[in-house]
Design a protein around this motif. Structure first.
Motif, PDB file in Angstrom:
ATOM      1  N   PHE A 130      -8.860  14.718   9.903  1.00 59.21           N
ATOM      2  CA  PHE A 130      -9.851  13.652   9.865  1.00 59.21           C
ATOM      3  C   PHE A 130      -9.485  12.572  10.867  1.00 59.21           C
ATOM      4  O   PHE A 130      -8.354  12.510  11.350  1.00 59.21           O
ATOM      5  CB  PHE A 130      -9.986  13.037   8.459  1.00 59.21           C
ATOM      6  N   THR A 131     -10.467  11.745  11.168  1.00 61.19           N
ATOM      7  CA  THR A 131     -10.238  10.545  11.969  1.00 61.19           C
ATOM      8  C   THR A 131     -10.277   9.360  11.027  1.00 61.19           C
ATOM      9  O   THR A 131     -11.307   9.083  10.414  1.00 61.19           O
ATOM     10  CB  THR A 131     -11.322  10.370  13.051  1.00 61.19           C
ATOM     11  N   GLU A 132      -9.134   8.710  10.865  1.00 54.42           N
ATOM     12  CA  GLU A 132      -9.085   7.521  10.022  1.00 54.42           C
ATOM     13  C   GLU A 132      -9.263   6.282  10.884  1.00 54.42           C
ATOM     14  O   GLU A 132      -8.728   6.212  11.994  1.00 54.42           O
ATOM     15  CB  GLU A 132      -7.757   7.445   9.267  1.00 54.42           C
ATOM     16  N   VAL A 133     -10.000   5.311  10.373  1.00 62.14           N
ATOM     17  CA  VAL A 133     -10.206   4.066  11.085  1.00 62.14           C
ATOM     18  C   VAL A 133      -9.335   2.994  10.438  1.00 62.14           C
ATOM     19  O   VAL A 133      -9.543   2.611   9.281  1.00 62.14           O
ATOM     20  CB  VAL A 133     -11.688   3.648  11.061  1.00 62.14           C
ATOM     21  N   ALA A 134      -8.323   2.538  11.169  1.00 64.18           N
ATOM     22  CA  ALA A 134      -7.462   1.465  10.697  1.00 64.18           C
ATOM     23  C   ALA A 134      -8.120   0.122  11.006  1.00 64.18           C
ATOM     24  O   ALA A 134      -8.884   0.001  11.969  1.00 64.18           O
ATOM     25  CB  ALA A 134      -6.100   1.546  11.362  1.00 64.18           C
ATOM     26  N   LEU A 135      -7.835  -0.873  10.180  1.00 62.33           N
ATOM     27  CA  LEU A 135      -8.448  -2.196  10.321  1.00 62.33           C
ATOM     28  C   LEU A 135      -7.364  -3.257  10.440  1.00 62.33           C
ATOM     29  O   LEU A 135      -6.266  -3.099   9.903  1.00 62.33           O
ATOM     30  CB  LEU A 135      -9.331  -2.531   9.115  1.00 62.33           C
ATOM     31  N   PHE A 136      -7.723  -4.342  11.118  1.00 62.85           N
ATOM     32  CA  PHE A 136      -6.869  -5.527  11.131  1.00 62.85           C
ATOM     33  C   PHE A 136      -7.738  -6.735  10.832  1.00 62.85           C
ATOM     34  O   PHE A 136      -8.634  -7.088  11.604  1.00 62.85           O
ATOM     35  CB  PHE A 136      -6.177  -5.713  12.476  1.00 62.85           C
ATOM     36  N   HIS A 137      -7.485  -7.345   9.667  1.00 61.28           N
ATOM     37  CA  HIS A 137      -8.223  -8.532   9.253  1.00 61.28           C
ATOM     38  C   HIS A 137      -7.472  -9.746   9.774  1.00 61.28           C
ATOM     39  O   HIS A 137      -6.349 -10.031   9.353  1.00 61.28           O
ATOM     40  CB  HIS A 137      -8.323  -8.572   7.718  1.00 61.28           C
ATOM     41  N   ARG A 138      -8.072 -10.425  10.728  1.00 63.80           N
ATOM     42  CA  ARG A 138      -7.341 -11.457  11.460  1.00 63.80           C
ATOM     43  C   ARG A 138      -6.990 -12.675  10.607  1.00 63.80           C
ATOM     44  O   ARG A 138      -5.901 -13.232  10.737  1.00 63.80           O
ATOM     45  CB  ARG A 138      -8.152 -11.886  12.683  1.00 63.80           C
ATOM     46  N   ALA A 139      -7.893 -13.120   9.754  1.00 61.96           N
ATOM     47  CA  ALA A 139      -7.631 -14.343   8.985  1.00 61.96           C
ATOM     48  C   ALA A 139      -6.390 -14.208   8.111  1.00 61.96           C
ATOM     49  O   ALA A 139      -5.619 -15.157   7.953  1.00 61.96           O
ATOM     50  CB  ALA A 139      -8.847 -14.704   8.139  1.00 61.96           C
ATOM     51  N   SER A 140      -6.197 -13.034   7.534  1.00 66.66           N
ATOM     52  CA  SER A 140      -5.037 -12.807   6.654  1.00 66.66           C
ATOM     53  C   SER A 140      -3.885 -12.108   7.370  1.00 66.66           C
ATOM     54  O   SER A 140      -2.834 -11.896   6.774  1.00 66.66           O
ATOM     55  CB  SER A 140      -5.446 -11.967   5.450  1.00 66.66           C
ATOM     56  N   ARG A 141      -4.122 -11.733   8.643  1.00 63.08           N
ATOM     57  CA  ARG A 141      -3.123 -11.007   9.434  1.00 63.08           C
ATOM     58  C   ARG A 141      -2.660  -9.749   8.697  1.00 63.08           C
ATOM     59  O   ARG A 141      -1.457  -9.463   8.576  1.00 63.08           O
ATOM     60  CB  ARG A 141      -1.938 -11.916   9.782  1.00 63.08           C
ATOM     61  N   THR A 142      -3.662  -8.984   8.219  1.00 62.94           N
ATOM     62  CA  THR A 142      -3.383  -7.804   7.400  1.00 62.94           C
ATOM     63  C   THR A 142      -3.899  -6.539   8.071  1.00 62.94           C
ATOM     64  O   THR A 142      -5.083  -6.450   8.415  1.00 62.94           O
ATOM     65  CB  THR A 142      -4.034  -7.937   6.017  1.00 62.94           C
ATOM     66  N   ALA A 143      -3.012  -5.560   8.249  1.00 63.04           N
ATOM     67  CA  ALA A 143      -3.410  -4.222   8.686  1.00 63.04           C
ATOM     68  C   ALA A 143      -3.782  -3.410   7.446  1.00 63.04           C
ATOM     69  O   ALA A 143      -3.138  -3.536   6.395  1.00 63.04           O
ATOM     70  CB  ALA A 143      -2.277  -3.552   9.442  1.00 63.04           C
ATOM     71  N   ILE A 144      -4.798  -2.573   7.580  1.00 64.21           N
ATOM     72  CA  ILE A 144      -5.313  -1.833   6.427  1.00 64.21           C
ATOM     73  C   ILE A 144      -5.449  -0.359   6.795  1.00 64.21           C
ATOM     74  O   ILE A 144      -6.132  -0.007   7.758  1.00 64.21           O
ATOM     75  CB  ILE A 144      -6.673  -2.405   5.971  1.00 64.21           C
ATOM     76  N   PHE A 145      -4.789   0.497   6.016  1.00 60.78           N
ATOM     77  CA  PHE A 145      -4.845   1.943   6.199  1.00 60.78           C
ATOM     78  C   PHE A 145      -5.294   2.608   4.893  1.00 60.78           C
ATOM     79  O   PHE A 145      -5.102   2.055   3.809  1.00 60.78           O
ATOM     80  CB  PHE A 145      -3.471   2.496   6.587  1.00 60.78           C
ATOM     81  N   THR A 146      -5.814   3.805   5.029  1.00 63.94           N
ATOM     82  CA  THR A 146      -6.284   4.524   3.854  1.00 63.94           C
ATOM     83  C   THR A 146      -5.312   5.634   3.461  1.00 63.94           C
ATOM     84  O   THR A 146      -4.548   5.500   2.518  1.00 63.94           O
ATOM     85  CB  THR A 146      -7.695   5.101   4.097  1.00 63.94           C
ATOM     86  N   ASP A 147      -5.323   6.754   4.200  1.00 64.26           N
ATOM     87  CA  ASP A 147      -4.486   7.895   3.840  1.00 64.26           C
ATOM     88  C   ASP A 147      -3.355   8.173   4.827  1.00 64.26           C
ATOM     89  O   ASP A 147      -2.383   8.836   4.469  1.00 64.26           O
ATOM     90  CB  ASP A 147      -5.344   9.160   3.726  1.00 64.26           C
ATOM     91  N   LEU A 148      -3.465   7.718   6.053  1.00 58.22           N
ATOM     92  CA  LEU A 148      -2.439   8.029   7.046  1.00 58.22           C
ATOM     93  C   LEU A 148      -1.088   7.434   6.687  1.00 58.22           C
ATOM     94  O   LEU A 148      -0.052   7.948   7.114  1.00 58.22           O
ATOM     95  CB  LEU A 148      -2.865   7.542   8.435  1.00 58.22           C
ATOM     96  N   LEU A 149      -1.079   6.348   5.919  1.00 58.40           N
ATOM     97  CA  LEU A 149       0.170   5.775   5.420  1.00 58.40           C
ATOM     98  C   LEU A 149       0.125   5.783   3.898  1.00 58.40           C
ATOM     99  O   LEU A 149      -0.844   5.306   3.303  1.00 58.40           O
ATOM    100  CB  LEU A 149       0.358   4.347   5.929  1.00 58.40           C
ATOM    101  N   GLN A 150       1.177   6.320   3.288  1.00 65.44           N
ATOM    102  CA  GLN A 150       1.235   6.388   1.830  1.00 65.44           C
ATOM    103  C   GLN A 150       2.645   6.059   1.356  1.00 65.44           C
ATOM    104  O   GLN A 150       3.623   6.274   2.081  1.00 65.44           O
ATOM    105  CB  GLN A 150       0.843   7.786   1.333  1.00 65.44           C
ATOM    106  N   ALA A 151       2.733   5.569   0.126  1.00 65.18           N
ATOM    107  CA  ALA A 151       4.035   5.308  -0.506  1.00 65.18           C
ATOM    108  C   ALA A 151       3.823   5.264  -2.015  1.00 65.18           C
ATOM    109  O   ALA A 151       3.910   4.205  -2.640  1.00 65.18           O
ATOM    110  CB  ALA A 151       4.650   4.010  -0.003  1.00 65.18           C
ATOM    111  N   LEU A 152       3.545   6.419  -2.586  1.00 60.43           N
ATOM    112  CA  LEU A 152       3.337   6.474  -4.029  1.00 60.43           C
ATOM    113  C   LEU A 152       4.659   6.265  -4.758  1.00 60.43           C
ATOM    114  O   LEU A 152       5.721   6.652  -4.255  1.00 60.43           O
ATOM    115  CB  LEU A 152       2.716   7.815  -4.404  1.00 60.43           C
ATOM    116  N   PRO A 153       4.624   5.651  -5.929  1.00 60.40           N
ATOM    117  CA  PRO A 153       5.882   5.342  -6.635  1.00 60.40           C
ATOM    118  C   PRO A 153       6.597   6.594  -7.114  1.00 60.40           C
ATOM    119  O   PRO A 153       5.958   7.614  -7.405  1.00 60.40           O
ATOM    120  CB  PRO A 153       5.412   4.477  -7.813  1.00 60.40           C
ATOM    121  N   PRO A 154       7.932   6.542  -7.208  1.00 62.39           N
ATOM    122  CA  PRO A 154       8.692   7.685  -7.730  1.00 62.39           C
ATOM    123  C   PRO A 154       8.186   8.064  -9.121  1.00 62.39           C
ATOM    124  O   PRO A 154       7.897   7.200  -9.949  1.00 62.39           O
ATOM    125  CB  PRO A 154      10.134   7.160  -7.784  1.00 62.39           C
ATOM    126  N   GLY A 155       8.078   9.350  -9.351  1.00 61.37           N
ATOM    127  CA  GLY A 155       7.631   9.816 -10.659  1.00 61.37           C
ATOM    128  C   GLY A 155       6.130   9.887 -10.818  1.00 61.37           C
ATOM    129  O   GLY A 155       5.650  10.297 -11.883  1.00 61.37           O
TER     130      GLY A 155
END
Length: 235
Positions: A130-155
């Motif tokens: 798939f082609t994921e579209v990453a976002l950068f919200h300037r006011a909050s200086r926040t990068a936003i990803f959907t599935d390309l970056l993950q970090a589910l909790p252990p267990g």
């Protein structure tokens, strides 16, 4: 319920959804204010009356964003709730949701001029899944990803799914690219070119759909997360 996460940015947790082979994932959406352009809802989760009322109280919801072809499950609900909102979707969503009017395909059609100075969008190309579209919200200086970056909790996953998740790098200490998506980057030159603006974002925070939000040093984290690709390393 919506909770603040930086200037003009709110997050809401949705229900757990089931994917392929019984893998279950938490869901998260972001609602962001884009100056005079109103509010944009990224990867909308299952709406409740309280969530919709909160969103409406913050201002007009004018944009609904489906950032990849896997995150569209609740998009029709938000279209019904906000029929005047324009739907912006990553490549592949239109084919999966033929009943919806997709006003623009991100990465193919021009980015709305109303986003200028408020929201940057970067289609990450070169991946055969798939082609994921990453976002950068300037006011909050926040990068936003959907599935390309993950970090589910252990267990989070158990049994054989837990083993698969570990091997796939879905449960690292910080958000990283799962192994299956690394393998799927067949055109690495295109991927590196599309990641160049992302790695230049002055990101302080990071939001991912599947993992805890990161509140500091996001730009350095992005460099680490995609270092294997930038350096031409393997899996």
């Amino acid at each position: 319920m919506l909770t603040p996460f930086g200037t003009d940015l709110w997050l809401a947790e949705g229900p757990v959804v089931e994917g392929m082979a019984g893998f279950r994932f938490p869901t998260r959406m972001a609602l962001m204010r884009l100056g005079d352009a109103g509010l944009a809802a990224w990867s909308p989760v299952a709406p409740t009356e309280a969530l919709l009322a909160q969103a409406e109280a913050l201002g007009p919801v004018r944009w609904l964003i489906a950032p990849n072809a896997l995150h569209h499950l609740f998009l029709p609900d938000w279209v019904r709730a906000f029929p005047r909102a324009r739907v912006l979707a990553a490549p592949g969503v239109r084919e999966k949701r033929p009943e919806l009017v997709i006003h623009a395909v991100l990465g193919a059609d021009p980015v709305p001029s109303a986003f200028a100075g408020a929201l940057d969008l970067a289609p990450i190309r070169g991946n055969r899944l798939f082609t994921e579209v990453a976002l950068f919200h300037r006011a909050s200086r926040t990068a936003i990803f959907t599935d390309l970056l993950q970090a589910l909790p252990p267990g989070w996953f158990r049994g054989w799914r837990g083993l698969v998740a570990k091997l796939d790098r879905m449960q690292e200490a910080e958000p990283t690219v799962p192994r299956k998506f690394r393998i799927a980057f067949r055109d690495r030159a295109a991927a590196r070119a599309s990641l160049a603006p992302v790695l230049a974002w002055p990101a302080e925070r990071l939001v991912v759909a599947h993992g805890a939000p990161v509140e500091r040093d996001a730009a350095a984290l992005l460099q680490r997360a995609f270092g294997w690709l930038q350096e031409g390393r393997g899996r």
